[in-house]
Design an enzyme around this catalytic site. Structure first.
Site, short mmCIF file in Angstrom:
data_model
loop_
_atom_site.label_atom_id
_atom_site.label_comp_id
_atom_site.label_asym_id
_atom_site.label_seq_id
_atom_site.Cartn_x
_atom_site.Cartn_y
_atom_site.Cartn_z
N LYS A 90 0.81 -1.21 0.00
CA LYS A 90 0.00 0.00 0.00
C LYS A 90 0.85 1.27 0.00
O LYS A 90 0.44 2.30 -0.54
CB LYS A 90 -0.93 0.01 1.21
N GLU A 112 -9.74 5.92 2.96
CA GLU A 112 -10.54 4.83 3.53
C GLU A 112 -9.58 3.69 3.81
O GLU A 112 -8.50 3.63 3.25
CB GLU A 112 -11.60 4.38 2.51
N SER A 378 1.72 -9.64 -0.76
CA SER A 378 1.37 -8.22 -0.68
C SER A 378 1.60 -7.61 0.70
O SER A 378 1.80 -6.40 0.81
CB SER A 378 -0.08 -8.02 -1.09
C1 LIG Z 1 -1.62 -6.98 2.58
C2 LIG Z 1 -2.76 -6.64 1.68
N1 LIG Z 1 -2.92 -7.30 0.53
C3 LIG Z 1 -3.94 -7.04 -0.30
C4 LIG Z 1 -4.91 -6.10 0.01
C5 LIG Z 1 -6.04 -5.91 -0.93
O1 LIG Z 1 -6.00 -4.72 -1.64
P1 LIG Z 1 -5.67 -4.69 -3.19
O2 LIG Z 1 -6.57 -5.67 -3.85
O3 LIG Z 1 -5.96 -3.30 -3.58
O4 LIG Z 1 -4.25 -5.04 -3.35
C6 LIG Z 1 -4.78 -5.38 1.21
C7 LIG Z 1 -5.78 -4.37 1.55
O5 LIG Z 1 -5.89 -3.86 2.61
C8 LIG Z 1 -3.68 -5.67 2.06
O6 LIG Z 1 -3.53 -5.01 3.21
#
Ligand SMILES: Cc1ncc(COP(=O)(O)O)c(C=O)c1O
Lengths: 394, 250
Positions: A90, A112, A378
């Site tokens: 993020k 948000e 992620s």
């Molecule tokens: C670690 C992590 N992965 C994935 C996501 C999902 O978001 P996005 O689909 O925008 O990557 C989030 C959202 O809070 C997250 O914190």
């Protein structure tokens, strides 16, 4: 321009656009007109790249996960976004957007958040730049992501509980949009995923595209080929997936797999698997795929993972799904939790429950020992320890 | 639209407080001297609305309000109520109903126009203008203090009923704070001498704000204050007084 990227009018195929009330039009139009030129400025690029390197800690490693690879009889590489400052992908986006906000002369930032990762990443860059920060977060998410709430507050952000609807990410987004309507001049809204009115989906994907830019180079160094056979990422709104897919979109031999949250099962009535359950609709300013009733009311989603608990996906994902360029699959809470524990015990890495969804799909793939797979890790699981502990009864 | 000034319109949410209260409220409003109606169809995610109208939408959905139910109610309404009726709501329910079906149904039950805040100008022109016009359904655009002059001119050109002037850049339910800035804004719009009548809405809640708005515009719309009143148990008996209080400067 790639046929998978946004066109001049703000659309990806039939998806995208800016379906916003007039009250938001001046702000969104300003962004539409200026975002590309600001991002391309030398001094923007210089500051952005320096912060990514020295503050976020990029490039994030591409890690060859040996024991996991052995288990699945394939070559599995993890793109370690979990090692970024603040613990998830993020921050790539919030660094970019805070620099943009500064150049637009904005004094106040709103955001948000679902899992709290985007809220933390926003509070972080606001502290870094000394800007006022207000984060909207669903009341239920405030309870299930307490450590992140504490981090935001410590950094000086105001965390406001969204009390309407399902009291999760969708409602937090509504509240942020309402705030922006009521503060049209001095405020910039840092959206946390590739959703929202044009240009947000493209803006956020551009800032996240560093993920695949680095991956290509790193994979080449490791394997002599910059193209893997598969790229996997979880999808809430879809920003880590958009960043992970970005530089592979036109390499059609690379299979892009997006993993949605099936919650208790796609047909259980408690799910967030948008492509399986949704159809074309409009939410938060863009035309995309959406979980909704036949009367066009948005269905409240469910996932154990707060970051995936969203009833839509970004318009680019809707287009990748519809055009067949991406394969959209889903895994349940249980599958994700088991995959999260497995990674912890095989590799010593505790993944965010969101990322565990991407990992869980490995189990379902038909591969052989020459198959190269990149999984976007992620985020890290620190924020989810409570959930893991409860789930496994540790 | 009646050619007059000091037109009063009332916004209320269909299906609230009871599923079929729409008709009864409309009759009472007409009897009380309201000039036209703005009937909201509820949506799960009303981003332009403050808490009062949000709650009314949530309740209306729980009560079972849908566009199908509403069009049936409106058919009956037209047998008893003759002032103009505009529907107001968000675009997604219309999209699922089908824009063409929506316009046809509006025409069939005698709805005069639609106010769909999140249907943008560009998409309207490109995809839907023809359908609206074929069915003689007016599409009402919003103008805010931030809307550029060029865009206002364009909106004026595309409009054929009235222009919905927001008293401030805000969600519904924030009381209009009449000050130099809002007066300057109202004057600026009045000076533009647009071909469409101007009706001011958002933040109009009482005689004072109604009087102020109608100094500069042909009429004004009261929403949140009226919806809040519908919460009260004997609201039916209070409607007449509510309207008289607003119009008392007449
Ligand atoms: C670690 C992590 N992965 C994935 C996501 C999902 O978001 P996005 O689909 O925008 O990557 C989030 C959202 O809070 C997250 O914190």
């Amino acid at each position: 321009m790639s046929k998978y990227q946004v066109n001049q009018k703000g659309y990806y195929g039939p998806f995208g656009g800016a379906y916003i009330p007039e009250m938001l039009y001046p702000n969104v139009e300003e962004l539409q007109k200026k975002y590309l030129s600001i991002i391309q400025e030398d001094n923007f690029q210089k500051e952005f790249n320096e912060l990514l390197r020295d503050y976020v800690g990029r490039p994030s490693p591409l890690y060859y996960a040996k024991r996991l690879s052995k288990k699945y009889n394939a070559n599995i590489f993890l793109k370690r976004e979990d090692l970024n400052h603040t613990g998830a992908h993020k921050i790539n986006n919030t660094i970019g957007q805070i620099l943009l906000a500064e150049r637009l002369g904005k004094k106040r930032i709103i955001a948000e958040t679902g899992a709290g990762q985007h809220g933390v990443a926003t509070a972080t860059v606001c502290a870094l730049k000394g800007l006022e920060c207000v984060v909207y977060m669903g009341e239920i998410d405030i309870r299930r992501q307490a450590p992140n709430v504490a981090r935001m507050k410590m950094m000086g952000a105001k965390v406001v509980a969204a009390q309407s609807g399902s009291k999760t990410l969708k409602d937090a987004t509504n509240e942020a949009l309402r705030d922006w309507i009521n503060n049209p001049v001095d405020t910039h809204y840092i959206i946390g995923s590739v959703v929202g009115p044009h240009p947000y989906p493209d803006l956020v994907a551009t800032f996240q595209s560093i993920i695949s830019e680095e991956t290509k180079k790193q994979l080449f160094e490791k394997t002599g080929n910059s193209l893997p056979d598969y790229v996997l990422a979880c999808v809430g709104g879809g920003s880590n997936a958009a960043g992970m897919f970005y530089h592979f979109l036109d390499d059609e031999e690379v299979q892009l797999i997006a993993v949605e949250a099936a919650g208790h099962g796609v047909n259980s009535g408690e799910s967030a698997a948008t492509t399986a359950l949704g159809n074309e609709g409009i939410l938060h300013g863009s035309r995309s795929l959406l979980m909704q009733t036949k009367d066009g009311q948005v269905i409240e989603p469910y996932s154990i993972s707060a970051g995936l608990d969203y009833p839509g996906i970004g318009p680019q994902h809707a287009w990748l799904f519809k055009s067949g360029r991406g394969k959209y699959v889903s895994v349940t809470d249980d599958e994700a939790m088991r995959a999260g524990l497995q990674l912890t015990q095989l590799e010593g890495i505790i993944p965010a429950i969101e990322s565990s969804h991407a990992l869980a799909h490995l189990e379902k793939m038909q591969v052989d020992k020459n198959t190269n797979i990149v999984v976007c890790l992620s985020g890290r699981g620190d924020k989810d320890l409570d959930n893991y502990m409860k789930y496994f009864g540790f | 639209m009646k050619d007059s000034s000091r037109l009063l319109s009332i916004y209320y949410t269909a299906g609230y407080p009871q599923l079929h209260s729409t008709l009864n409220i409309a009759q009472k409003l007409e009897q009380a001297g309201v000039d036209f109606l703005e009937i909201g169809f509820p949506y799960s995610d009303p981003v332009a609305d403050g808490p009062v109208i949000q709650r009314s939408s949530e309740k209306a959905l729980q009560n079972g309000m849908t566009l199908d139910v509403l069009f049936k109610d409106l058919k009956k309404l037209r047998e008893h109520v003759s002032i103009p009726v505009f529907l107001m709501g968000y675009f997604n329910p219309v999209l699922q109903y089908g824009v063409e079906n929506f316009c046809k149904a509006c025409k069939e039950v005698g709805v005069n126009g639609a106010i769909i805040p999140d249907l943008p100008l560009y998409e309207y022109e490109e995809l839907y203008q023809k359908i609206f016009e074929e069915n003689e359904i007016a599409n009402i655009f919003l103008v805010t203090p931030q809307t550029s002059e060029e865009r206002i001119r364009k909106i004026d050109e595309l409009s054929n009923s009235f222009i919905y002037l927001l008293s401030s850049n805000a969600t519904t339910g924030k009381n209009l704070n009449v000050n130099d800035e809002s007066e300057k804004y109202f004057k600026r719009i009045k000076k533009m001498d647009l071909k469409n009548p101007i009706i001011i809405g958002f933040g109009i809640s009482n005689a004072e704000t109604f009087d102020k708005a109608t100094q500069y515009a042909q009429g004004a719309i009261v929403g949140t204050a009226f919806v809040r009143m519908l919460d009260e148990s004997d609201y039916e008996n209070k409607i007449d007084n509510f309207i008289k209080n607003i119009k008392r400067g007449n």
